[in-house]
Design a protein around this motif. Structure first.
Motif, short mmCIF file in Angstrom:
data_model
loop_
_atom_site.label_atom_id
_atom_site.label_comp_id
_atom_site.label_asym_id
_atom_site.label_seq_id
_atom_site.Cartn_x
_atom_site.Cartn_y
_atom_site.Cartn_z
N LEU A 204 0.82 -1.21 0.00
CA LEU A 204 0.00 0.00 0.00
C LEU A 204 0.86 1.27 0.00
CD1 LEU A 204 -2.79 -0.91 2.61
CD2 LEU A 204 -2.98 -0.90 0.11
N CYS A 205 2.02 1.22 0.64
CA CYS A 205 2.86 2.41 0.79
C CYS A 205 3.41 2.87 -0.56
CB CYS A 205 4.03 2.10 1.74
SG CYS A 205 5.14 3.50 1.99
N ILE A 210 4.72 11.77 3.43
CA ILE A 210 3.88 12.58 4.32
C ILE A 210 4.16 12.23 5.78
CG2 ILE A 210 1.50 12.97 5.08
CD1 ILE A 210 0.66 12.85 2.15
N CYS A 211 4.28 10.94 6.07
CA CYS A 211 4.53 10.53 7.46
C CYS A 211 5.81 11.15 7.99
CB CYS A 211 4.57 9.01 7.58
SG CYS A 211 5.82 8.23 6.53
N ASN A 245 -3.37 4.50 4.16
CA ASN A 245 -3.61 3.60 5.30
C ASN A 245 -2.59 2.45 5.33
OD1 ASN A 245 -5.95 5.00 6.27
ND2 ASN A 245 -7.14 4.04 4.63
N ALA A 246 -1.36 2.80 5.01
CA ALA A 246 -0.31 1.78 4.91
C ALA A 246 0.37 1.50 6.25
CB ALA A 246 0.73 2.21 3.89
N ILE A 247 0.22 2.41 7.21
CA ILE A 247 0.84 2.21 8.52
C ILE A 247 -0.16 1.50 9.42
CG2 ILE A 247 1.79 3.37 10.56
CD1 ILE A 247 2.88 5.50 8.66
N LYS A 248 0.25 0.36 9.93
CA LYS A 248 -0.66 -0.50 10.68
C LYS A 248 -0.26 -0.56 12.16
CE LYS A 248 -2.72 -1.65 6.83
NZ LYS A 248 -4.07 -1.13 6.51
#
Length: 279
Positions: A204-205, A210-211, A245-248
């Motif tokens: 997804l990343c 941005i993060c 929503n790639a960070i879980k």
């Protein structure tokens, strides 16, 4: 008297309060600086250069994270060496679940450093995790009434200093949770903050960055996907702002929201801004 406004504000609410303080100081014609700990990587040097060896008044703000003040805020406070008759006004923003002991935590170190505390505040804010959720806890805050309470507090502080009023809040006045809650929260002061495990879904990343750019601790490096360093203090900006929503996290967003709503109901703290003054 010189004035310093310093804060950590991952989601923007604590900065909003800092800007309300800034506006009041401008209206009163005071000499001040404003430093965002998430953007100025050497805020201590900025403050020391501005204030010199003279007494000063520090407005220091933090979001409440798991009942406590943000690590960069406590690090800054611990590094300060105030001249005699210096003042500090700790304030926190909290997302409607619990205002915790951040004011108490900051006040304890500030008083030990020799600061006088002429006022303090805990300011209700919309919960940062719920920024895209209907009816978030703390919805609509801080609003104009909250900001006016902060501005009135700022005027009180300036006028009290001008008049020579040297009364200070005692630590007990900053210890506001119910005793059974406060005792449990204070156990966290002597324990390392456990960081929430974070993983990255590499499918997804997109390595958009941005993060990393929005991390107030500079704790994320792209290699080529996000890697997290020990500087992380768990503000969860990365999780909150990732467009893919790639960070879980170990729990889903829905589970997290349910836990926040449940804690808000369980603690049942009045959803309002409170300014504290010496009696």
């Amino acid at each position: 008297m010189k004035y310093v406004i310093a804060f950590s504000s991952p989601a923007g609410s604590t900065r909003k309060i800092g800007l309300a303080i800034k506006e009041s100081l401008e209206e009163l014609g005071r000499d001040f600086i404003l430093t965002d700990l998430g953007k100025d990587r050497d805020s201590l040097a900025t403050i020391e250069k501005f204030k010199g060896a003279d007494p000063y008044c520090l407005f220091i703000g933090t979001p409440v994270l798991r009942d406590l003040a943000a690590a960069p805020v406590m690090s800054l406070i611990s590094s300060l060496s105030p001249a005699a008759q210096s003042f500090a006004v700790p304030y926190c923003t909290w997302g409607g679940a619990a205002s915790g002991i951040a004011i108490y935590q900051m006040g304890q170190v500030l008083l030990d450093k020799g600061f006088l505390i002429p006022a303090a505040a805990r300011v209700i804010a919309s919960h940062s995790i719920m920024h895209n959720v209907d009816n978030p806890v703390g919805a609509g805050h801080p609003d104009e009434e909250d900001l006016m309470a902060v501005k009135n507090m700022t005027r009180f502080v300036v006028e009290s200093i001008d008049s020579g009023m040297l009364r200070s809040l005692e630590l007990q006045a900053l210890d506001y949770p119910r005793p059974e809650l406060a005792d449990e929260m204070k156990k966290k002061l002597s324990a390392p903050m456990p960081l929430t495990p974070k993983t990255v879904d590499e499918e997804l990343c997109t390595s958009c960055g941005i993060c990393a750019s929005e991390c107030p601790a500079g704790a994320i490096e792209l290699d080529p996907t996000p890697k997290f360093s020990d500087a992380c203090f768990d503000c969860l900006n990365c999780f909150r702002l990732c467009p893919e929503n790639a960070i879980k996290l170990p729990v889903t967003l829905d589970q997290m929201i349910a836990m926040i709503r449940n804690r808000s109901k369980t603690i049942n703290e009045a959803q309002r801004t409170v300014a504290l003054y010496p009696q």
